[in-house]
Write an enzyme that holds these catalytic residues in place. Structure first.
Site, PDB file in Angstrom:
ATOM      1  N   CYS A 103      -2.818   5.934   0.304  1.00 56.72           N
ATOM      2  CA  CYS A 103      -3.631   5.947   1.522  1.00 56.72           C
ATOM      3  C   CYS A 103      -3.872   4.511   1.964  1.00 56.72           C
ATOM      4  O   CYS A 103      -4.191   3.647   1.137  1.00 56.72           O
ATOM      5  CB  CYS A 103      -4.958   6.641   1.241  1.00 56.72           C
ATOM      6  N   HIS A 145      -3.183  15.794   4.387  1.00 58.48           N
ATOM      7  CA  HIS A 145      -3.846  14.524   4.016  1.00 58.48           C
ATOM      8  C   HIS A 145      -4.600  13.961   5.233  1.00 58.48           C
ATOM      9  O   HIS A 145      -5.757  13.540   5.113  1.00 58.48           O
ATOM     10  CB  HIS A 145      -2.751  13.578   3.525  1.00 58.48           C
ATOM     11  N   GLU A 146      -3.947  13.972   6.403  1.00 57.41           N
ATOM     12  CA  GLU A 146      -4.587  13.392   7.604  1.00 57.41           C
ATOM     13  C   GLU A 146      -5.728  14.284   8.115  1.00 57.41           C
ATOM     14  O   GLU A 146      -6.767  13.767   8.535  1.00 57.41           O
ATOM     15  CB  GLU A 146      -3.556  13.155   8.715  1.00 57.41           C
TER      16      GLU A 146
HETATM   17  O1  K1U Z   1      -3.609   6.407   4.891  1.00 58.65           O
HETATM   18  C1  K1U Z   1      -2.855   7.295   5.268  1.00 58.65           C
HETATM   19  O2  K1U Z   1      -3.249   8.358   5.704  1.00 58.65           O
HETATM   20  C2  K1U Z   1      -1.407   7.020   5.209  1.00 58.65           C
HETATM   21  C3  K1U Z   1      -0.687   7.575   3.999  1.00 58.65           C
HETATM   22  C4  K1U Z   1      -0.202   8.969   4.298  1.00 58.65           C
HETATM   23  C5  K1U Z   1       0.352   9.765   3.162  1.00 58.65           C
HETATM   24  C6  K1U Z   1       1.126   9.212   2.158  1.00 58.65           C
HETATM   25  C7  K1U Z   1       1.639  10.013   1.149  1.00 58.65           C
HETATM   26  C8  K1U Z   1       1.393  11.365   1.159  1.00 58.65           C
HETATM   27  C9  K1U Z   1       0.613  11.901   2.155  1.00 58.65           C
HETATM   28  C10 K1U Z   1       0.104  11.116   3.159  1.00 58.65           C
HETATM   29  C11 K1U Z   1       0.456   6.606   3.769  1.00 58.65           C
HETATM   30  O3  K1U Z   1       1.381   6.563   4.497  1.00 58.65           O
HETATM   31  S1  K1U Z   1       0.256   5.510   2.484  1.00 58.65           S
HETATM   32  C12 K1U Z   1       1.874   4.804   2.342  1.00 58.65           C
HETATM   33  C13 K1U Z   1       2.649   5.743   1.512  1.00 58.65           C
HETATM   34  O4  K1U Z   1       2.108   6.279   0.559  1.00 58.65           O
HETATM   35  C14 K1U Z   1       4.024   6.103   1.776  1.00 58.65           C
HETATM   36  C15 K1U Z   1       4.782   5.356   2.624  1.00 58.65           C
HETATM   37  C16 K1U Z   1       6.081   5.742   2.845  1.00 58.65           C
HETATM   38  C17 K1U Z   1       6.590   6.821   2.230  1.00 58.65           C
HETATM   39  C18 K1U Z   1       5.820   7.573   1.374  1.00 58.65           C
HETATM   40  C19 K1U Z   1       4.545   7.205   1.140  1.00 58.65           C
END
Ligand code: K1U
Length: 177
Positions: A103, A145-146
């Site tokens: 996150c 998640h969002e």
């Molecule tokens: O903070 C956030 O909501 C963003 C988060 C979203 C997310 C990641 C993994 C699973 C569910 C939701 C991110 O993007 S954190 C960066 C990250 O973990 C990631 C980036 C690229 C590919 C996979 C993961």
């Protein structure tokens, strides 16, 4: 159209991340359209796959989803950033799968989280169209998640075994070869 701004990302502990965000009622206002552009630019700059408006200190129900293939989810679809306004998960499957999450508001932490495999979501596009559609796998995970973040829930609250939380460095060492 103004140049998009890269916005500051709220970190865990900021009260706004614990609040329930409000519905958007003025989607066509320039402030909302500019916010969507700024959230997209911020997501791109942060290299994330999703972002929710409370993470940029705006307590409104807007999320951006931007899946792409990555080492943990090689089969994830490559998506253009998709803004969902007032998203509602109207159905989610009882079958779940556990996958690694991170996150932008909880830096240097990765942990496995169990989520529904499959869901149906209803939302408004940035143009105001009502869409109801289904997603599976990694995109369904990002949406859950969002949407949690719109309700004041960060992923560490979904972790069932705290001993599984890893630093980014350990995650890269152990989980990404
Ligand atoms: O903070 C956030 O909501 C963003 C988060 C979203 C997310 C990641 C993994 C699973 C569910 C939701 C991110 O993007 S954190 C960066 C990250 O973990 C990631 C980036 C690229 C590919 C996979 C993961």
């Amino acid at each position: 159209m103004p140049e998009p701004n890269i916005l500051r990302i709220a970190q865990q502990g900021e009260p706004i991340l614990a609040q329930r965000a409000a519905n958007v009622t003025n989607l066509h206002d320039a402030t909302i359209q500019n916010l969507i552009d700024d959230m997209q630019a911020t997501l791109l700059a942060a290299n994330g796959v999703g972002i929710a408006a409370p993470q940029v200190f705006i307590s409104l129900r807007i999320i951006i989803i931007a899946s792409r293939p990555n080492p943990r989810y090689p089969d994830a679809p490559l998506m253009e950033p998709l803004a969902m306004i007032n998203p509602e998960i109207c159905w989610q499957s009882p079958d779940t799968c556990t996958g690694w999450e991170g996150c932008l508001s909880v830096p240097d932490a990765r942990a496995p989280v169990s989520r529904s495999n499959h869901l149906r979501v209803r939302y408004l596009t940035r143009k105001g169209e009502i869409i109801e559609t289904e997603y599976v796998g990694f995109v369904a995970r990002i949406i859950q998640h969002e949407c949690d973040q719109l309700d004041g829930v960060l992923f560490p609250e979904r972790v069932t075994d705290a001993t599984e939380i890893l630093s980014e460095a350990m995650f890269q060492k152990i989980m990404i070869k």
